[in-house]
Design an enzyme around this catalytic site. Structure first.
Site, PDB file in Angstrom:
ATOM      1  N   ASP A  63      -8.411   3.424  -3.647  1.00 29.41           N
ATOM      2  CA  ASP A  63      -7.427   2.513  -3.067  1.00 29.41           C
ATOM      3  C   ASP A  63      -7.016   1.464  -4.091  1.00 29.41           C
ATOM      4  OD1 ASP A  63      -5.891   0.877  -1.418  1.00 29.41           O
ATOM      5  OD2 ASP A  63      -7.316   0.938   0.234  1.00 29.41           O
TER       6      ASP A  63
ATOM      7  N   HIS B 206      -1.938   1.062   7.025  1.00 27.09           N
ATOM      8  CA  HIS B 206      -2.399   1.117   5.641  1.00 27.09           C
ATOM      9  C   HIS B 206      -2.402   2.558   5.169  1.00 27.09           C
ATOM     10  CE1 HIS B 206      -4.376  -0.094   1.985  1.00 27.09           C
ATOM     11  NE2 HIS B 206      -5.385   0.739   2.205  1.00 27.09           N
TER      12      HIS B 206
ATOM     13  N   CYS C 191       0.804  -1.232   0.000  1.00 31.73           N
ATOM     14  CA  CYS C 191       0.000   0.000   0.000  1.00 31.73           C
ATOM     15  C   CYS C 191       0.828   1.269   0.000  1.00 31.73           C
ATOM     16  CB  CYS C 191      -0.974  -0.004   1.178  1.00 31.73           C
ATOM     17  SG  CYS C 191      -0.192   0.074   2.810  1.00 31.73           S
TER      18      CYS C 191
END
Length: 264
Positions: free
Chosen positions: A132, A117, A80
């Protein structure tokens, strides 16, 4: 801003090369529809993977030039902190208003889940969307409106946004007839790219980090997804799930090359 973090804010080297990497012919004016296209195309072309950490114990370089070289030029993936950082640079280059955000992964019960994250919040007009491309769990293949009760489905998977408190938003997921469960929570507080440097370092180096002890690679496909964890490949094809075990590192290397496009 400290000069030590200037590389995190550098402009994208090439919009065209990045778009080609994710299978999009050209950029168009910023819109919610084009944002959806960018998200889905990114997820079907660029894998989530932690192989530099798992195989070599490396700490990912979050500088834009380094990320571009890895993800676009060398056609690798990332986790991420890498994927959503470079994606934010692409969105800004196209003309979107982008703000990074922190998140907590809630896939498994944990009384004190760490912030581990990174995602993005994109503002279009008066609407704000969660965008995302770097979540290793169930990930929406489109933007989600950051509004209490907002929900979207692609026919097989449904995602919903639930307000947790003044700062946090929970992301609910339900797939294949499952009951909705919260898989992610994101914080609607402005942060800078430098705020993710220590978080990424911890995830890459902490003795108890899941990224250090497990090979994790997944990518969305047109009909489902491919997920490799250690030596187990799970193939999701519509409602069907197939599990395959691989015995040798040579077989895994071939799998990574042929199914994920990763050449180590």
């Amino acid at each position: 801003m400290s000069e030590a973090f200037e590389e995190l804010y550098q402009p994208l080297p090439s919009i065209e090369a990045y778009l080609e990497r994710i299978g999009i012919a050209k950029a168009v004016s910023p819109s919610a529809a084009f944002l959806d296209e960018l998200i889905r195309s990114h997820q079907t072309h660029v894998p989530f993977e932690n192989l530099d950490i798992y195989e070599n114990g490396l700490v990912p370089d979050l500088g834009i030039a380094a990320l571009f070289d890895k993800i676009v030029t060398r056609k690798r993936g990332g986790y991420c902190f890498e994927l959503n950082a470079l994606f934010a640079a692409l969105l800004k280059a196209i003309g979107y208003d982008v703000q990074p955000c922190m998140g907590r992964v809630l896939l498994h019960p944990d009384p004190r889940p760490l912030v581990r994250h990174r995602a993005n919040i994109v503002t279009i007009g008066r609407e704000r969307y969660l965008a995302d491309v770097g979540f290793g769990g169930p990930m929406p293949p489109f933007a989600l409106l950051v509004e209490d009760g907002a929900a979207r489905s692609d026919g097989r998977r449904a995602f919903a946004v639930r307000k947790h408190d003044d700062l946090w938003w929970n992301i609910g997921y339900a797939g294949n007839g499952e009951t909705e469960r919260v898989v992610l929570s994101v914080c609607d507080v402005p942060v800078g790219e430098e705020d993710f440097v220590p978080l990424s370092f911890y995830q890459a180096q902490a003795p108890d980090s899941v990224f250090r002890h497990n090979r994790m690679t997944n990518i969305r496909t047109e009909s489902g997804a491919l997920n490799l964890r250690n030596s187990t490949l799970t193939t999701y094809d519509g409602p069907e799930k197939t599990v395959t075990e691989f015995e040798s590192e040579a077989d895994i290397a071939r799998l990574l090359r042929e199914k994920f496009g990763i050449e180590l």
